[in-house]
Design a protein around this motif. Sequence first.
Motif, PDB file in Angstrom:
ATOM      1  N   ASP A  35      32.123  37.412  50.329  1.00  0.00           N
ATOM      2  CA  ASP A  35      32.696  38.706  50.702  1.00  0.00           C
ATOM      3  C   ASP A  35      33.369  39.252  49.452  1.00  0.00           C
ATOM      4  O   ASP A  35      34.454  38.810  49.072  1.00  0.00           O
ATOM      5  CB  ASP A  35      33.704  38.483  51.845  1.00  0.00           C
ATOM      6  N   GLY A  50      35.292  41.920  47.600  1.00  0.00           N
ATOM      7  CA  GLY A  50      36.148  43.075  47.851  1.00  0.00           C
ATOM      8  C   GLY A  50      36.800  43.546  46.562  1.00  0.00           C
ATOM      9  O   GLY A  50      36.777  42.836  45.552  1.00  0.00           O
ATOM     10  N   THR A  88      39.899  43.741  45.984  1.00  0.00           N
ATOM     11  CA  THR A  88      41.124  42.985  45.726  1.00  0.00           C
ATOM     12  C   THR A  88      40.868  41.480  45.748  1.00  0.00           C
ATOM     13  O   THR A  88      41.372  40.743  44.910  1.00  0.00           O
ATOM     14  CB  THR A  88      42.187  43.319  46.806  1.00  0.00           C
ATOM     15  N   THR A 129      39.963  39.282  42.885  1.00  0.00           N
ATOM     16  CA  THR A 129      38.866  39.925  42.142  1.00  0.00           C
ATOM     17  C   THR A 129      39.451  40.431  40.818  1.00  0.00           C
ATOM     18  O   THR A 129      40.256  41.347  40.814  1.00  0.00           O
ATOM     19  CB  THR A 129      38.290  41.112  42.948  1.00  0.00           C
ATOM     20  N   SER A 164      28.727  43.466  49.720  1.00  0.00           N
ATOM     21  CA  SER A 164      29.316  44.166  48.567  1.00  0.00           C
ATOM     22  C   SER A 164      29.772  45.578  48.953  1.00  0.00           C
ATOM     23  O   SER A 164      29.149  46.215  49.790  1.00  0.00           O
ATOM     24  CB  SER A 164      28.245  44.261  47.473  1.00  0.00           C
ATOM     25  N   PRO A 165      30.829  46.072  48.307  1.00  0.00           N
ATOM     26  CA  PRO A 165      31.162  47.481  48.514  1.00  0.00           C
ATOM     27  C   PRO A 165      30.022  48.357  48.001  1.00  0.00           C
ATOM     28  O   PRO A 165      29.257  47.932  47.136  1.00  0.00           O
ATOM     29  CB  PRO A 165      32.407  47.694  47.645  1.00  0.00           C
ATOM     30  N   ASN A 202      35.603  51.261  45.084  1.00  0.00           N
ATOM     31  CA  ASN A 202      36.482  50.084  45.144  1.00  0.00           C
ATOM     32  C   ASN A 202      36.250  49.089  44.003  1.00  0.00           C
ATOM     33  O   ASN A 202      36.946  48.072  43.919  1.00  0.00           O
ATOM     34  CB  ASN A 202      36.320  49.355  46.484  1.00  0.00           C
ATOM     35  N   ASP A 218      28.885  46.013  52.588  1.00  0.00           N
ATOM     36  CA  ASP A 218      29.856  45.251  53.396  1.00  0.00           C
ATOM     37  C   ASP A 218      29.838  45.629  54.882  1.00  0.00           C
ATOM     38  O   ASP A 218      30.025  44.765  55.740  1.00  0.00           O
ATOM     39  CB  ASP A 218      31.265  45.307  52.795  1.00  0.00           C
ATOM     40  N   THR A 250      40.090  50.940  54.322  1.00  0.00           N
ATOM     41  CA  THR A 250      40.458  51.863  53.246  1.00  0.00           C
ATOM     42  C   THR A 250      39.584  53.115  53.342  1.00  0.00           C
ATOM     43  O   THR A 250      40.044  54.230  53.170  1.00  0.00           O
ATOM     44  CB  THR A 250      40.230  51.184  51.874  1.00  0.00           C
ATOM     45  N   GLY A 300      33.123  40.277  57.853  1.00  0.00           N
ATOM     46  CA  GLY A 300      32.458  40.433  56.561  1.00  0.00           C
ATOM     47  C   GLY A 300      31.980  39.108  55.985  1.00  0.00           C
ATOM     48  O   GLY A 300      30.843  38.985  55.528  1.00  0.00           O
TER      49      GLY A 300
END
Length: 338
Positions: free
Chosen positions: A7, A9, A11, A32, A69-70, A85, A111, A140, A319
């Motif tokens: 996952d 992200g 952050t 991250t 992934s974003p 992101n 994601d 978000t 996720g």
Amino acid sequence: MLTIGVDLGGTNLRIAAYTPAIGILRSIALPTRLEAGPHAVVDDMCSAILQLIDQCSEGRKLAGIGVGSPGPLELPAGRLHHPPNLPGWDKFDLLGEMEKRLRLPVAIEGDANVAVLAEYTLGLGKELGVDSLCMLTLGTGVGNGIILDGKLWHGAAGMGGEAGHITIDPEGPLCGCGNRGCLEVLASATAVASAGERLIKAGKAQGLAKLQTGRASLTALELAEAARCGDKDAISIYAGTGRALGIGLADLINVFNLPLYVIGGGVAQSWDLLSPSLFEELEKRSYVYALTAPGRAASSGMPGGGTQVLPAKLEAEAGLLGACILPLHLSKTALATC
Ligand SMILES: [Zn+2]
């Protein structure tokens, strides 16, 4: 059979080893390191993946590695395009870089797509016995994943399922995508917090202003707590969120006529606050919903008992679980089309 799920992200990075019989065997959480650049983050991901394979593969066959992934994510190439992101990752070949380091089968999805896959396989989809569903994740931003007849819907370039950017209010706030009044700027956690901030700045929300004293802003969760304590402004912010969501969902229901729509992400935990106005809008704006809601005239033949609109079952784990089951889903759908 063993899989590894990632996952990714903006952050945190979460990596887990998974088997269908046991579930998550072991997991690793890392920050991250965005400041170190995409190659350093991929190095971190790949060393955690190899560590888990080493610890968990005894007597088990590795079925593959799945990554959530974003976006925006181009598929099947696995390349990112200006992901908000992951700043600095524009045109980054995530799939190629992972395959180069690991020399193992890697599958990548957006994601929200891995989250809908988890709800389909292990959550509400399984519970209701449906093979098509649409999920909105209110975090978000607003993510969207769609499964049609048991398969993830990608569109022509992997960018299908962007319901977070359908227009709800043509004159609404500007969205990061360039459009005005997207669902994302009206129903995400960020949107809830901004709505509170706007009221406080305009001097219209005394109770919220008092609550915020000494801090830069209130979170969506704090506004939900205020609403549950009877704060009228917070109640009206969540009613507005439910309305925006209802308008967007009415369109999706009219287009797809699916048996299940799932609302996930942090804001979905305030289902009690947003669902009354959401259902009010659905009844008003979607005749498909009015006719096919559970117990209505045209619902009897539908799988799951009619058009269901429900909060997600798997919450924050969706996720990571979805990334873990992605390699198994792909091998199953590949076998089914052989
Ligand atoms: Zn947008």
